[in-house]
Design an enzyme around this catalytic site. Structure first.
Site, mmCIF file in Angstrom:
data_model
loop_
_atom_site.group_PDB
_atom_site.id
_atom_site.type_symbol
_atom_site.label_atom_id
_atom_site.label_comp_id
_atom_site.label_asym_id
_atom_site.label_seq_id
_atom_site.Cartn_x
_atom_site.Cartn_y
_atom_site.Cartn_z
ATOM 1 N N ASN A 20 0.869 -1.187 0.000
ATOM 2 C CA ASN A 20 0.000 0.000 0.000
ATOM 3 C C ASN A 20 0.899 1.228 0.000
ATOM 4 O OD1 ASN A 20 -1.808 2.036 0.446
ATOM 5 N ND2 ASN A 20 -2.484 1.316 2.466
ATOM 6 N N LYS A 77 0.095 4.232 -0.268
ATOM 7 C CA LYS A 77 -0.581 5.394 0.352
ATOM 8 C C LYS A 77 -0.373 6.647 -0.521
ATOM 9 C CE LYS A 77 -0.267 3.114 4.781
ATOM 10 N NZ LYS A 77 -0.205 3.212 6.229
ATOM 11 N N HIS A 129 -9.709 1.026 5.132
ATOM 12 C CA HIS A 129 -8.381 1.252 5.714
ATOM 13 C C HIS A 129 -8.495 2.214 6.889
ATOM 14 C CE1 HIS A 129 -4.248 2.428 6.300
ATOM 15 N NE2 HIS A 129 -3.930 1.296 5.695
ATOM 16 N N GLU A 154 -6.831 4.650 7.851
ATOM 17 C CA GLU A 154 -6.670 6.080 7.554
ATOM 18 C C GLU A 154 -7.943 6.655 6.954
ATOM 19 O OE1 GLU A 154 -3.032 5.343 5.501
ATOM 20 O OE2 GLU A 154 -2.181 4.771 7.430
ATOM 21 N N GLU A 184 -5.406 -4.750 10.675
ATOM 22 C CA GLU A 184 -4.381 -3.725 10.818
ATOM 23 C C GLU A 184 -4.647 -2.934 12.102
ATOM 24 O OE1 GLU A 184 -2.540 -2.722 6.768
ATOM 25 O OE2 GLU A 184 -4.322 -1.484 6.949
ATOM 26 N N GLY A 233 2.360 2.517 10.842
ATOM 27 C CA GLY A 233 3.281 3.639 10.659
ATOM 28 C C GLY A 233 3.958 4.084 11.940
ATOM 29 N N SER A 269 3.388 -2.006 10.399
ATOM 30 C CA SER A 269 4.835 -2.038 10.607
ATOM 31 C C SER A 269 5.458 -3.408 10.323
ATOM 32 C CB SER A 269 5.188 -1.566 12.017
ATOM 33 O OG SER A 269 4.776 -0.215 12.185
#
Ligand code: 13P
Length: 258
Positions: A11, A13, A100, A102, A172, A178, A218
Protein backbone atom coordinates in the site's frame (compact mmCIF):
# COMPACT_ATOMS: atom_id res chain seq x y z
CA UNK A 1 1.34 -27.58 3.33
CA UNK A 2 -0.62 -24.35 3.79
CA UNK A 3 -3.85 -24.48 1.80
CA UNK A 4 -4.38 -20.75 1.50
CA UNK A 5 -2.08 -19.01 -0.97
CA UNK A 6 -0.42 -16.12 0.87
CA UNK A 7 -1.17 -12.59 -0.32
CA UNK A 8 1.24 -9.68 0.08
CA UNK A 9 0.14 -6.19 -0.91
CA UNK A 10 2.14 -2.98 -1.02
CA UNK A 11 0.00 0.00 0.00
CA UNK A 12 1.93 2.99 -1.29
CA UNK A 13 -0.58 5.39 0.35
CA UNK A 14 -0.15 9.07 -0.74
CA UNK A 15 3.51 8.60 -1.66
CA UNK A 16 5.61 8.55 -4.85
CA UNK A 17 5.50 10.75 -7.95
CA UNK A 18 5.35 9.81 -11.63
CA UNK A 19 9.04 8.96 -11.73
CA UNK A 20 9.39 7.13 -8.41
CA UNK A 21 6.13 5.20 -8.94
CA UNK A 22 7.50 3.93 -12.26
CA UNK A 23 10.84 2.91 -10.84
CA UNK A 24 9.20 1.27 -7.82
CA UNK A 25 6.90 -0.70 -10.15
CA UNK A 26 9.86 -1.88 -12.24
CA UNK A 27 11.79 -2.76 -9.10
CA UNK A 28 8.91 -4.84 -7.72
CA UNK A 29 8.74 -6.82 -10.98
CA UNK A 30 12.49 -7.54 -10.84
CA UNK A 31 12.55 -8.37 -7.12
CA UNK A 32 9.53 -10.69 -7.12
CA UNK A 33 9.75 -12.50 -10.47
CA UNK A 34 10.81 -15.85 -9.01
CA UNK A 35 8.13 -16.22 -6.31
CA UNK A 36 4.79 -15.81 -8.06
CA UNK A 37 3.90 -19.46 -7.85
CA UNK A 38 4.08 -19.35 -4.06
CA UNK A 39 2.55 -15.98 -3.21
CA UNK A 40 -0.02 -13.62 -4.72
CA UNK A 41 1.37 -10.09 -4.93
CA UNK A 42 -0.28 -6.73 -5.50
CA UNK A 43 0.67 -3.07 -5.31
CA UNK A 44 -1.75 -0.26 -4.49
CA UNK A 45 -0.34 2.92 -6.09
CA UNK A 46 -1.97 6.36 -5.81
CA UNK A 47 -4.83 6.68 -8.34
CA UNK A 48 -2.99 9.05 -10.74
CA UNK A 49 -0.29 6.41 -11.31
CA UNK A 50 -2.51 3.35 -11.79
CA UNK A 51 -2.29 3.52 -15.58
CA UNK A 52 1.48 4.03 -15.53
CA UNK A 53 2.02 1.03 -13.24
CA UNK A 54 -0.47 -1.00 -15.24
CA UNK A 55 1.37 -0.36 -18.50
CA UNK A 56 4.74 -1.25 -16.90
CA UNK A 57 3.31 -4.51 -15.52
CA UNK A 58 1.70 -5.36 -18.87
CA UNK A 59 4.91 -4.76 -20.78
CA UNK A 60 6.79 -7.03 -18.35
CA UNK A 61 4.01 -9.72 -18.32
CA UNK A 62 4.18 -9.90 -14.55
CA UNK A 63 1.61 -11.69 -12.40
CA UNK A 64 1.77 -8.94 -9.78
CA UNK A 65 -1.68 -7.42 -9.50
CA UNK A 66 -2.68 -3.78 -9.22
CA UNK A 67 -5.12 -2.44 -6.69
CA UNK A 68 -6.77 0.87 -5.93
CA UNK A 69 -6.56 2.38 -2.46
CA UNK A 70 -10.15 3.63 -2.53
CA UNK A 71 -13.29 3.90 -4.66
CA UNK A 72 -16.74 5.45 -4.29
CA UNK A 73 -19.71 3.09 -4.19
CA UNK A 74 -21.89 4.81 -6.82
CA UNK A 75 -21.42 3.74 -10.45
CA UNK A 76 -21.37 7.28 -11.90
CA UNK A 77 -22.89 10.72 -11.48
CA UNK A 78 -22.35 14.04 -9.77
CA UNK A 79 -19.75 12.98 -7.15
CA UNK A 80 -16.96 15.49 -7.69
CA UNK A 81 -13.55 14.07 -6.93
CA UNK A 82 -14.66 10.47 -6.54
CA UNK A 83 -13.59 7.44 -8.59
CA UNK A 84 -15.84 4.49 -9.47
CA UNK A 85 -15.12 0.76 -9.44
CA UNK A 86 -15.45 0.64 -13.24
CA UNK A 87 -12.87 3.42 -13.60
CA UNK A 88 -10.21 1.63 -11.52
CA UNK A 89 -11.06 -1.60 -13.32
CA UNK A 90 -10.43 0.23 -16.64
CA UNK A 91 -7.03 1.25 -15.24
CA UNK A 92 -6.06 -2.40 -14.76
CA UNK A 93 -7.04 -2.91 -11.13
CA UNK A 94 -8.16 -6.31 -9.87
CA UNK A 95 -8.19 -5.36 -6.18
CA UNK A 96 -9.45 -2.45 -4.06
CA UNK A 97 -8.89 -1.59 -0.40
CA UNK A 98 -11.93 -0.71 1.72
CA UNK A 99 -12.04 0.35 5.35
CA UNK A 100 -8.38 1.25 5.71
CA UNK A 101 -7.83 2.82 9.13
CA UNK A 102 -6.67 6.08 7.55
CA UNK A 103 -9.98 6.33 5.72
CA UNK A 104 -11.92 5.41 8.87
CA UNK A 105 -10.03 7.69 11.26
CA UNK A 106 -8.58 10.52 9.13
CA UNK A 107 -11.32 10.85 6.49
CA UNK A 108 -14.17 9.69 8.76
CA UNK A 109 -15.70 6.82 6.76
CA UNK A 110 -18.42 4.90 8.63
CA UNK A 111 -18.91 1.13 8.77
CA UNK A 112 -22.02 1.60 6.62
CA UNK A 113 -20.20 3.54 3.88
CA UNK A 114 -17.44 0.94 3.92
CA UNK A 115 -20.06 -1.80 3.47
CA UNK A 116 -21.51 0.05 0.46
CA UNK A 117 -18.01 0.18 -1.03
CA UNK A 118 -17.36 -3.51 -0.32
CA UNK A 119 -20.58 -4.47 -2.13
CA UNK A 120 -19.83 -2.16 -5.07
CA UNK A 121 -16.30 -3.57 -5.43
CA UNK A 122 -17.56 -7.16 -5.53
CA UNK A 123 -20.46 -6.28 -7.83
CA UNK A 124 -17.89 -4.72 -10.17
CA UNK A 125 -16.03 -8.04 -10.36
CA UNK A 126 -13.00 -7.00 -8.29
CA UNK A 127 -11.52 -8.41 -5.10
CA UNK A 128 -11.98 -6.34 -1.97
CA UNK A 129 -9.36 -6.16 0.76
CA UNK A 130 -11.50 -5.23 3.78
CA UNK A 131 -9.32 -3.64 6.46
CA UNK A 132 -10.27 -3.70 10.12
CA UNK A 133 -8.47 -2.89 13.35
CA UNK A 134 -8.74 -1.40 16.82
CA UNK A 135 -7.14 1.76 18.21
CA UNK A 136 -4.76 1.69 21.17
CA UNK A 137 -7.49 2.97 23.53
CA UNK A 138 -9.83 0.23 22.35
CA UNK A 139 -7.15 -2.45 22.83
CA UNK A 140 -6.32 -1.17 26.31
CA UNK A 141 -10.02 -1.16 27.19
CA UNK A 142 -10.22 -4.86 26.23
CA UNK A 143 -12.39 -4.12 23.18
CA UNK A 144 -10.15 -5.60 20.45
CA UNK A 145 -12.45 -8.46 19.45
CA UNK A 146 -15.61 -6.39 19.84
CA UNK A 147 -14.31 -3.63 17.53
CA UNK A 148 -13.00 -5.99 14.86
CA UNK A 149 -16.20 -8.05 14.98
CA UNK A 150 -18.37 -4.96 14.56
CA UNK A 151 -16.27 -3.72 11.62
CA UNK A 152 -16.47 -7.14 9.96
CA UNK A 153 -20.19 -7.78 10.64
CA UNK A 154 -21.14 -4.39 9.19
CA UNK A 155 -18.46 -4.40 6.48
CA UNK A 156 -19.70 -7.76 5.18
CA UNK A 157 -23.45 -7.09 5.56
CA UNK A 158 -25.29 -8.48 2.51
CA UNK A 159 -22.12 -10.13 1.18
CA UNK A 160 -23.15 -13.68 0.29
CA UNK A 161 -21.24 -16.90 0.81
CA UNK A 162 -20.11 -17.20 -2.82
CA UNK A 163 -19.00 -13.56 -2.86
CA UNK A 164 -16.61 -14.31 0.00
CA UNK A 165 -14.24 -15.72 -2.64
CA UNK A 166 -13.65 -12.10 -3.58
CA UNK A 167 -12.86 -10.91 -0.06
CA UNK A 168 -9.51 -10.73 1.70
CA UNK A 169 -9.55 -9.45 5.28
CA UNK A 170 -6.64 -7.31 6.50
CA UNK A 171 -6.22 -6.98 10.25
CA UNK A 172 -4.38 -3.72 10.82
CA UNK A 173 -4.24 -2.61 14.46
CA UNK A 174 -4.33 1.19 14.26
CA UNK A 175 -1.65 1.51 16.96
CA UNK A 176 0.79 -0.49 14.82
CA UNK A 177 0.34 1.43 11.55
CA UNK A 178 3.28 3.64 10.66
CA UNK A 179 4.41 3.67 14.28
CA UNK A 180 7.19 1.10 14.15
CA UNK A 181 5.21 -0.87 16.79
CA UNK A 182 4.14 -4.28 15.57
CA UNK A 183 1.65 -6.63 17.17
CA UNK A 184 3.60 -9.63 18.43
CA UNK A 185 3.05 -12.74 16.33
CA UNK A 186 1.02 -14.13 19.25
CA UNK A 187 -1.17 -11.01 19.55
CA UNK A 188 -1.79 -10.98 15.80
CA UNK A 189 -2.48 -14.72 15.68
CA UNK A 190 -5.04 -14.45 18.50
CA UNK A 191 -6.97 -11.74 16.64
CA UNK A 192 -6.72 -13.53 13.28
CA UNK A 193 -8.05 -16.71 14.89
CA UNK A 194 -10.96 -14.86 16.39
CA UNK A 195 -11.74 -13.20 13.03
CA UNK A 196 -11.70 -16.62 11.33
CA UNK A 197 -14.07 -17.89 14.04
CA UNK A 198 -16.45 -15.03 13.26
CA UNK A 199 -16.36 -15.83 9.53
CA UNK A 200 -17.27 -19.45 10.36
CA UNK A 201 -20.18 -18.15 12.44
CA UNK A 202 -21.38 -15.72 9.74
CA UNK A 203 -20.86 -18.16 6.83
CA UNK A 204 -19.52 -21.72 7.10
CA UNK A 205 -16.36 -23.39 8.36
CA UNK A 206 -15.35 -23.99 4.75
CA UNK A 207 -15.60 -20.28 3.93
CA UNK A 208 -13.59 -19.50 7.08
CA UNK A 209 -10.92 -22.03 6.12
CA UNK A 210 -10.59 -20.49 2.66
CA UNK A 211 -10.64 -16.76 3.39
CA UNK A 212 -7.25 -15.11 3.59
CA UNK A 213 -6.65 -12.94 6.65
CA UNK A 214 -3.54 -10.83 6.24
CA UNK A 215 -1.74 -8.66 8.80
CA UNK A 216 -0.74 -5.00 8.41
CA UNK A 217 1.10 -2.68 10.76
CA UNK A 218 4.83 -2.04 10.61
CA UNK A 219 5.66 -5.30 8.82
CA UNK A 220 9.38 -5.27 7.99
CA UNK A 221 11.86 -7.80 6.65
CA UNK A 222 12.95 -8.44 10.25
CA UNK A 223 9.51 -9.45 11.58
CA UNK A 224 7.76 -10.78 8.46
CA UNK A 225 8.75 -14.44 8.82
CA UNK A 226 7.64 -14.71 12.45
CA UNK A 227 4.28 -13.11 11.66
CA UNK A 228 3.67 -15.15 8.50
CA UNK A 229 4.54 -18.42 10.25
CA UNK A 230 1.43 -18.10 12.44
CA UNK A 231 -1.29 -20.52 11.34
CA UNK A 232 -3.99 -17.89 10.74
CA UNK A 233 -1.79 -15.17 9.17
CA UNK A 234 -1.92 -15.50 5.39
CA UNK A 235 0.39 -12.69 4.32
CA UNK A 236 0.52 -8.96 4.84
CA UNK A 237 -0.50 -5.47 3.78
CA UNK A 238 2.66 -3.42 3.82
CA UNK A 239 2.86 0.36 4.10
CA UNK A 240 6.22 2.07 4.64
CA UNK A 241 8.35 -0.95 3.76
CA UNK A 242 6.56 -1.36 0.40
CA UNK A 243 8.18 1.89 -0.78
CA UNK A 244 11.60 0.21 -0.64
CA UNK A 245 11.98 -2.43 -3.33
CA UNK A 246 14.47 -4.48 -1.38
CA UNK A 247 12.33 -4.58 1.78
CA UNK A 248 9.14 -5.39 -0.13
CA UNK A 249 10.95 -8.18 -1.99
CA UNK A 250 12.27 -9.67 1.26
CA UNK A 251 8.81 -9.53 2.87
CA UNK A 252 7.23 -11.17 -0.19
CA UNK A 253 9.89 -13.90 -0.08
CA UNK A 254 9.19 -14.48 3.62
CA UNK A 255 5.52 -15.13 2.73
CA UNK A 256 6.52 -17.36 -0.19
CA UNK A 257 8.63 -19.59 2.00
CA UNK A 258 5.90 -20.24 4.58
P1 13P B 1 2.91 0.49 7.79
O1 13P B 1 3.46 -0.81 7.24
O2 13P B 1 3.63 1.70 7.32
O3 13P B 1 2.76 0.41 9.30
O4 13P B 1 1.42 0.63 7.20
C1 13P B 1 0.56 -0.46 7.27
C2 13P B 1 -0.64 -0.16 6.46
O5 13P B 1 -1.41 0.72 6.77
C3 13P B 1 -0.86 -0.94 5.24
O6 13P B 1 -2.11 -0.69 4.70
Amino acid sequence: MRERRPFVGGNWKMNTNAESASSLARGVVDACESIHSAVELAVFPPAPYLLTVSSIFRSRSTSTKIGAQNVFHQPDGAYTGEISVAMVSDCGCSHVLAGHSERRHVIGESDELINAKVRAIIAGGLTCVLCVGETLDQREAGQTDEVNQRQIRTGLADVGQREMEHIIIAYEPVWAIGTGKTATPEQAQATHKSIRGLIAELYTQEVADRVRIIYGGSVKPSNAASLFSQPDIDGGLIGGASLKVEDFGLIAKAAASE
